[in-house]
Design a protein around this motif. Structure first.
Motif, PDB file in Angstrom:
ATOM      1  N   GLU A  28     -15.220  19.531  30.510  1.00 45.88           N
ATOM      2  CA  GLU A  28     -16.362  18.924  29.832  1.00 45.88           C
ATOM      3  C   GLU A  28     -16.348  19.377  28.383  1.00 45.88           C
ATOM      4  O   GLU A  28     -15.826  20.431  28.045  1.00 45.88           O
ATOM      5  N   PHE A  29     -16.980  18.604  27.542  1.00 45.92           N
ATOM      6  CA  PHE A  29     -16.950  18.837  26.109  1.00 45.92           C
ATOM      7  C   PHE A  29     -18.371  18.745  25.581  1.00 45.92           C
ATOM      8  O   PHE A  29     -19.097  17.809  25.893  1.00 45.92           O
ATOM      9  N   ASP A  30     -18.786  19.737  24.810  1.00 45.68           N
ATOM     10  CA  ASP A  30     -20.099  19.719  24.170  1.00 45.68           C
ATOM     11  C   ASP A  30     -19.879  19.649  22.665  1.00 45.68           C
ATOM     12  O   ASP A  30     -19.519  20.647  22.037  1.00 45.68           O
ATOM     13  N   TYR A  31     -20.057  18.466  22.107  1.00 48.09           N
ATOM     14  CA  TYR A  31     -19.761  18.280  20.689  1.00 48.09           C
ATOM     15  C   TYR A  31     -20.638  19.150  19.795  1.00 48.09           C
ATOM     16  O   TYR A  31     -20.257  19.475  18.669  1.00 48.09           O
ATOM     17  N   ALA A  67     -11.166  12.415  12.952  1.00 47.20           N
ATOM     18  CA  ALA A  67     -12.205  11.623  13.623  1.00 47.20           C
ATOM     19  C   ALA A  67     -13.539  12.353  13.555  1.00 47.20           C
ATOM     20  O   ALA A  67     -14.581  11.747  13.289  1.00 47.20           O
ATOM     21  N   GLN A  68     -13.516  13.659  13.773  1.00 43.69           N
ATOM     22  CA  GLN A  68     -14.743  14.450  13.674  1.00 43.69           C
ATOM     23  C   GLN A  68     -15.253  14.470  12.235  1.00 43.69           C
ATOM     24  O   GLN A  68     -16.456  14.383  11.997  1.00 43.69           O
ATOM     25  N   PHE A  69     -14.357  14.545  11.269  1.00 43.82           N
ATOM     26  CA  PHE A  69     -14.727  14.517   9.851  1.00 43.82           C
ATOM     27  C   PHE A  69     -15.472  13.222   9.508  1.00 43.82           C
ATOM     28  O   PHE A  69     -16.484  13.241   8.817  1.00 43.82           O
ATOM     29  N   ARG A  70     -14.972  12.105  10.024  1.00 40.05           N
ATOM     30  CA  ARG A  70     -15.640  10.816   9.765  1.00 40.05           C
ATOM     31  C   ARG A  70     -17.034  10.789  10.410  1.00 40.05           C
ATOM     32  O   ARG A  70     -17.983  10.274   9.825  1.00 40.05           O
ATOM     33  N   ILE A 138     -10.525  12.230  20.161  1.00 41.42           N
ATOM     34  CA  ILE A 138     -10.476  11.258  19.058  1.00 41.42           C
ATOM     35  C   ILE A 138     -11.351  10.059  19.431  1.00 41.42           C
ATOM     36  O   ILE A 138     -12.159   9.603  18.623  1.00 41.42           O
ATOM     37  N   ASP A 139     -11.194   9.574  20.655  1.00 42.58           N
ATOM     38  CA  ASP A 139     -12.025   8.461  21.133  1.00 42.58           C
ATOM     39  C   ASP A 139     -13.505   8.830  21.099  1.00 42.58           C
ATOM     40  O   ASP A 139     -14.347   8.017  20.733  1.00 42.58           O
ATOM     41  N   MET A 144     -18.840   8.177  18.490  1.00 43.70           N
ATOM     42  CA  MET A 144     -20.013   8.765  17.831  1.00 43.70           C
ATOM     43  C   MET A 144     -20.184   8.185  16.423  1.00 43.70           C
ATOM     44  O   MET A 144     -21.297   7.867  16.001  1.00 43.70           O
ATOM     45  N   THR A 145     -19.085   8.019  15.728  1.00 44.00           N
ATOM     46  CA  THR A 145     -19.127   7.455  14.371  1.00 44.00           C
ATOM     47  C   THR A 145     -19.576   5.999  14.410  1.00 44.00           C
ATOM     48  O   THR A 145     -20.443   5.587  13.640  1.00 44.00           O
TER      49      THR A 145
END
Length: 165
Positions: A28-31, A67-70, A138-139, A144-145
């Motif tokens: 699992e991932f918690d952004y 992707a996170q930067f955007r 990345i997806d 999110m963006t």
């Protein structure tokens, strides 16, 4: 001896499969716990990072960071727009309060909070449907963006708290 080697190879394959399923791509991932990309791109300006992220030959980690930067840029723009609308709403709500009318800002804040919940859940659902994949994050950041920019467009095209004519 041949049988012992076959058993050893089989055990190694099973151990490798178990290890792979516990990789970062399967967890699992918690952004909200993700480190900001300013750490990843330490020493670079936003313009340098934006230019770097336009490269077509980036590795998976760089693609994910880009992707996170955007997303970080999009959410910053959205937060600024939200703050502008909030200031207008505060002014408008003073008049509403004086006239004993309901205030708009609490509902707008609740709508924004619900929108964030929708965005987060939508993106988690999209990315977990894919299953384990090296491009999963990345997806996620792209989702999110995309949804953040859609919300920004909604707030920019039609200011929800502007007085109607």
């Amino acid at each position: 001896m041949m049988r012992a080697t076959s058993v050893l190879v089989a055990l190694l394959l099973i151990a490798n499969a178990a290890y792979a399923s516990s990789s970062i791509y399967g967890s699992e991932f918690d952004y909200k716990k993700a480190k900001p990309t300013s750490t990843y791109f330490s020493g670079r300006t936003r313009q340098q990072v934006a230019s770097y992220c336009k490269n077509e030959m980036l590795g998976t980690m760089d693609l994910s960071a880009c992707a996170q930067f955007r997303y970080e840029a999009a959410i910053e723009t959205l937060n600024n727009k939200f703050a502008q609308i909030e200031n207008v709403a505060k002014d408008s709500d003073r008049g509403h309060r004086a006239s004993d009318e309901p205030e708009a800002l609490p509902f707008f804040k609740k709508a924004q909070s619900n929108w964030q919940l929708y965005r987060d859940n939508e993106c988690y659902a999209e990315v977990y449907q894919v299953g384990q994949a090296s491009l999963r994050f990345i997806d996620f950041w792209d989702c999110m963006t995309r949804i953040t920019k859609q919300r920004l467009d909604e707030l920019t095209v039609s200011d929800p708290l502007a007085p109607s004519l």
